[in-house]
Motif scaffolding. Structure first.
Motif, PDB file in Angstrom:
ATOM      1  N   VAL A  39     121.381  61.367  44.667  1.00 10.70           N
ATOM      2  CA  VAL A  39     122.321  61.978  45.607  1.00 10.70           C
ATOM      3  C   VAL A  39     121.530  62.640  46.727  1.00 10.70           C
ATOM      4  N   THR A  40     121.956  62.434  47.955  1.00 10.84           N
ATOM      5  CA  THR A  40     121.329  63.124  49.082  1.00 10.84           C
ATOM      6  C   THR A  40     122.401  63.572  50.064  1.00 10.84           C
ATOM      7  N   PRO A  41     122.308  64.801  50.579  1.00 16.72           N
ATOM      8  CA  PRO A  41     123.303  65.272  51.545  1.00 16.72           C
ATOM      9  C   PRO A  41     123.092  64.726  52.941  1.00 16.72           C
ATOM     10  N   GLY A  42     121.896  64.184  53.205  1.00 15.67           N
ATOM     11  CA  GLY A  42     121.581  63.740  54.557  1.00 15.67           C
ATOM     12  C   GLY A  42     121.217  64.917  55.449  1.00 15.67           C
ATOM     13  N   SER A  43     120.816  64.621  56.645  1.00 14.34           N
ATOM     14  CA  SER A  43     120.374  65.663  57.561  1.00 14.34           C
ATOM     15  C   SER A  43     121.555  66.435  58.136  1.00 14.34           C
ATOM     16  N   ALA A  44     121.282  67.619  58.657  1.00 15.28           N
ATOM     17  CA  ALA A  44     122.307  68.425  59.324  1.00 15.28           C
ATOM     18  C   ALA A  44     122.528  67.887  60.728  1.00 15.28           C
ATOM     19  N   VAL A  45     123.809  67.803  61.118  1.00 18.83           N
ATOM     20  CA  VAL A  45     124.163  67.278  62.434  1.00 18.83           C
ATOM     21  C   VAL A  45     125.233  68.167  63.061  1.00 18.83           C
ATOM     22  N   ALA A  46     125.300  68.146  64.386  1.00 18.03           N
ATOM     23  CA  ALA A  46     126.367  68.848  65.094  1.00 18.03           C
ATOM     24  C   ALA A  46     127.632  68.002  65.031  1.00 18.03           C
ATOM     25  N   PHE A  47     128.750  68.638  64.712  1.00 20.68           N
ATOM     26  CA  PHE A  47     130.010  67.902  64.573  1.00 20.68           C
ATOM     27  C   PHE A  47     131.167  68.815  64.930  1.00 20.68           C
ATOM     28  N   ARG A  48     131.860  68.491  66.013  1.00 21.22           N
ATOM     29  CA  ARG A  48     133.027  69.258  66.466  1.00 21.22           C
ATOM     30  C   ARG A  48     132.728  70.749  66.590  1.00 21.22           C
ATOM     31  N   GLY A  49     131.597  71.057  67.176  1.00 19.62           N
ATOM     32  CA  GLY A  49     131.252  72.446  67.426  1.00 19.62           C
ATOM     33  C   GLY A  49     130.695  73.186  66.242  1.00 19.62           C
ATOM     34  N   ALA A  50     130.472  72.494  65.140  1.00 22.11           N
ATOM     35  CA  ALA A  50     129.922  73.123  63.938  1.00 22.11           C
ATOM     36  C   ALA A  50     128.743  72.302  63.450  1.00 22.11           C
ATOM     37  N   GLN A  51     128.038  72.833  62.462  1.00 15.77           N
ATOM     38  CA  GLN A  51     126.931  72.116  61.857  1.00 15.77           C
ATOM     39  C   GLN A  51     127.315  71.711  60.440  1.00 15.77           C
ATOM     40  N   VAL A  52     127.135  70.450  60.118  1.00 19.38           N
ATOM     41  CA  VAL A  52     127.420  69.941  58.777  1.00 19.38           C
ATOM     42  C   VAL A  52     126.334  68.928  58.431  1.00 19.38           C
ATOM     43  N   ASN A  53     126.271  68.519  57.169  1.00 23.35           N
ATOM     44  CA  ASN A  53     125.351  67.423  56.862  1.00 23.35           C
ATOM     45  C   ASN A  53     126.118  66.103  56.870  1.00 23.35           C
ATOM     46  N   ILE A  54     125.378  65.017  56.843  1.00 26.46           N
ATOM     47  CA  ILE A  54     125.977  63.690  57.015  1.00 26.46           C
ATOM     48  C   ILE A  54     126.970  63.373  55.903  1.00 26.46           C
ATOM     49  N   ARG A  55     126.649  63.766  54.674  1.00 19.77           N
ATOM     50  CA  ARG A  55     127.563  63.516  53.557  1.00 19.77           C
ATOM     51  C   ARG A  55     128.878  64.250  53.741  1.00 19.77           C
ATOM     52  N   THR A  56     128.814  65.522  54.134  1.00 18.32           N
ATOM     53  CA  THR A  56     130.030  66.307  54.339  1.00 18.32           C
ATOM     54  C   THR A  56     130.877  65.731  55.464  1.00 18.32           C
ATOM     55  N   ARG A  57     130.228  65.305  56.527  1.00 14.45           N
ATOM     56  CA  ARG A  57     130.964  64.692  57.639  1.00 14.45           C
ATOM     57  C   ARG A  57     131.716  63.448  57.181  1.00 14.45           C
ATOM     58  N   ALA A  58     131.045  62.608  56.406  1.00 12.16           N
ATOM     59  CA  ALA A  58     131.694  61.392  55.911  1.00 12.16           C
ATOM     60  C   ALA A  58     132.889  61.730  55.027  1.00 12.16           C
ATOM     61  N   MET A  59     132.755  62.750  54.192  1.00 10.88           N
ATOM     62  CA  MET A  59     133.847  63.167  53.322  1.00 10.88           C
ATOM     63  C   MET A  59     135.043  63.661  54.124  1.00 10.88           C
ATOM     64  N   LEU A  60     134.781  64.488  55.133  1.00  9.97           N
ATOM     65  CA  LEU A  60     135.872  65.012  55.952  1.00  9.97           C
ATOM     66  C   LEU A  60     136.588  63.888  56.702  1.00  9.97           C
ATOM     67  N   LEU A  61     135.816  62.960  57.251  1.00 13.66           N
ATOM     68  CA  LEU A  61     136.422  61.845  57.982  1.00 13.66           C
ATOM     69  C   LEU A  61     137.302  60.996  57.066  1.00 13.66           C
ATOM     70  N   GLU A  62     136.895  60.811  55.824  1.00 13.36           N
ATOM     71  CA  GLU A  62     137.712  60.040  54.895  1.00 13.36           C
ATOM     72  C   GLU A  62     138.983  60.799  54.529  1.00 13.36           C
ATOM     73  N   ALA A  63     138.884  62.114  54.323  1.00 13.26           N
ATOM     74  CA  ALA A  63     140.083  62.912  54.042  1.00 13.26           C
ATOM     75  C   ALA A  63     141.054  62.836  55.220  1.00 13.26           C
ATOM     76  N   GLU A  64     140.522  62.884  56.433  1.00 12.50           N
ATOM     77  CA  GLU A  64     141.370  62.783  57.627  1.00 12.50           C
ATOM     78  C   GLU A  64     142.023  61.403  57.721  1.00 12.50           C
ATOM     79  N   ARG A  65     141.300  60.377  57.317  1.00 13.90           N
ATOM     80  CA  ARG A  65     141.891  59.032  57.325  1.00 13.90           C
ATOM     81  C   ARG A  65     143.083  58.972  56.372  1.00 13.90           C
ATOM     82  N   LEU A  66     142.944  59.572  55.212  1.00 18.35           N
ATOM     83  CA  LEU A  66     144.041  59.595  54.251  1.00 18.35           C
ATOM     84  C   LEU A  66     145.218  60.423  54.755  1.00 18.35           C
ATOM     85  N   LEU A  67     144.897  61.509  55.451  1.00 20.64           N
ATOM     86  CA  LEU A  67     145.939  62.382  56.000  1.00 20.64           C
ATOM     87  C   LEU A  67     146.634  61.779  57.220  1.00 20.64           C
ATOM     88  N   GLY A  68     145.878  60.976  57.969  1.00 22.79           N
ATOM     89  CA  GLY A  68     146.401  60.449  59.218  1.00 22.79           C
ATOM     90  C   GLY A  68     146.391  61.469  60.328  1.00 22.79           C
TER      91      GLY A  68
END
Length: 279
Positions: free
Chosen positions: A131-160
């Protein structure tokens, strides 16, 4: 059809441990190393320290024992704690091992990271399901890691719908967060203008993809209504975030009072990697 000469070559190679087709074959007397499942280890390291007993997280015992024996043999863990339970003593021993490698801060919380785990396992065990979180990246004015960003984007896809991040990861600016945002894998999300039903749906979808998520209310602390989300299995978490993840698995609310979980039930509780394997 392979020639007789080719078959003979393979037979000889298998006997002496030569390579066939680019793959190294084990020679006589060579041992196949046991495997440590990193996903199972991380889950146990989040849950077991929060238990009131020494129960063992399902599916983790063999991997935890491999780690505990290696820590024992390095003089970092007493033999009495080599029991398959990744409790506070094992966490402290693993943190000491991480410090012996020169790590500090988020890299020495006692939560196994991919590099330290592979080093610990040299000539003892191999690491699977890394398991790796990936590097920290800027995303929508905040800092997250690549894994967290992917998770949020998938949750948003499910939410629409797209969600608004009110606080990201690797952030120490908010004293009310009690250190949960200091590391990776943690988000606060705005629920302004959402109905009660929609708020619950947001929490449910975040949980579906691998977050421990709760709706936080003003009655619980000095904060506005928002969703607090902790990525299960993130190896970059601060210690307080690790505790919240463990409490979620145990059916608790992730607050200091360790009350019952007040969010929508989602079963089974999956990590991001487990969720991806369902697709």
């Amino acid at each position: 059809m392979p020639s007789r000469r080719h078959l003979l070559h393979n037979a000889i190679a298998a006997t002496v441990g030569l390579a066939v087709g680019g793959q190294a074959l084990p020679g006589p007397g060579s041992a196949v190393l046991p495997q440590a499942d990193m996903e199972a280890l991380i889950k146990a390291a989040q849950i077991d320290p929060r238990r009131a007993d020494t129960a063992i997280t399902a599916g983790s015992k063999d991997s935890v024992l491999l780690v505990e024996r290696a820590l024992r043999d390095r003089g970092l863990l007493a033999a009495t704690y080599v029991d398959g339970h990744f409790g506070t003593s094992t966490v402290a021993a693993y943190a000491a091992y991480q410090r012996s490698l020169g790590y500090s801060g988020l890299d020495a919380t006692g939560l196994p990271g991919q590099t330290s785990l592979r080093l610990l396992g040299e000539q003892r065990f191999t690491v699977t399901r890394a398991v790796t979180p990936g590097s920290a990246v800027a995303f929508r004015g905040a800092q997250v890691n690549i894994r967290t960003r992917a998770m949020l984007l998938e949750a948003e896809r499910l939410l629409g719908r797209q969600l608004t991040i009110s606080q990201g990861s690797y952030s120490t600016s908010d004293p009310t967060s009690a250190g949960t945002h200091d590391g990776g894998g943690v988000l606060d999300l705005s629920v302004d203008g959402m109905s009660s039903t929609l708020r619950t749906t947001v929490v449910r979808q975040l949980r579906q993809v691998g977050f421990a998520a709760w709706l936080r209310t003003p009655s619980q602390g000095n904060w506005p209504y928002h969703v607090h989300a902790v990525a299960l299995g993130d190896t970059d978490q601060s210690a307080p975030a690790q505790h919240q993840a463990g409490d979620y698995y145990l059916g608790l609310n992730g607050l200091a009072n360790r009350g019952a979980d007040d969010g929508p039930a989602v079963t089974p509780k999956l990590t991001w990697e487990e969720y991806q394997r369902t697709l």
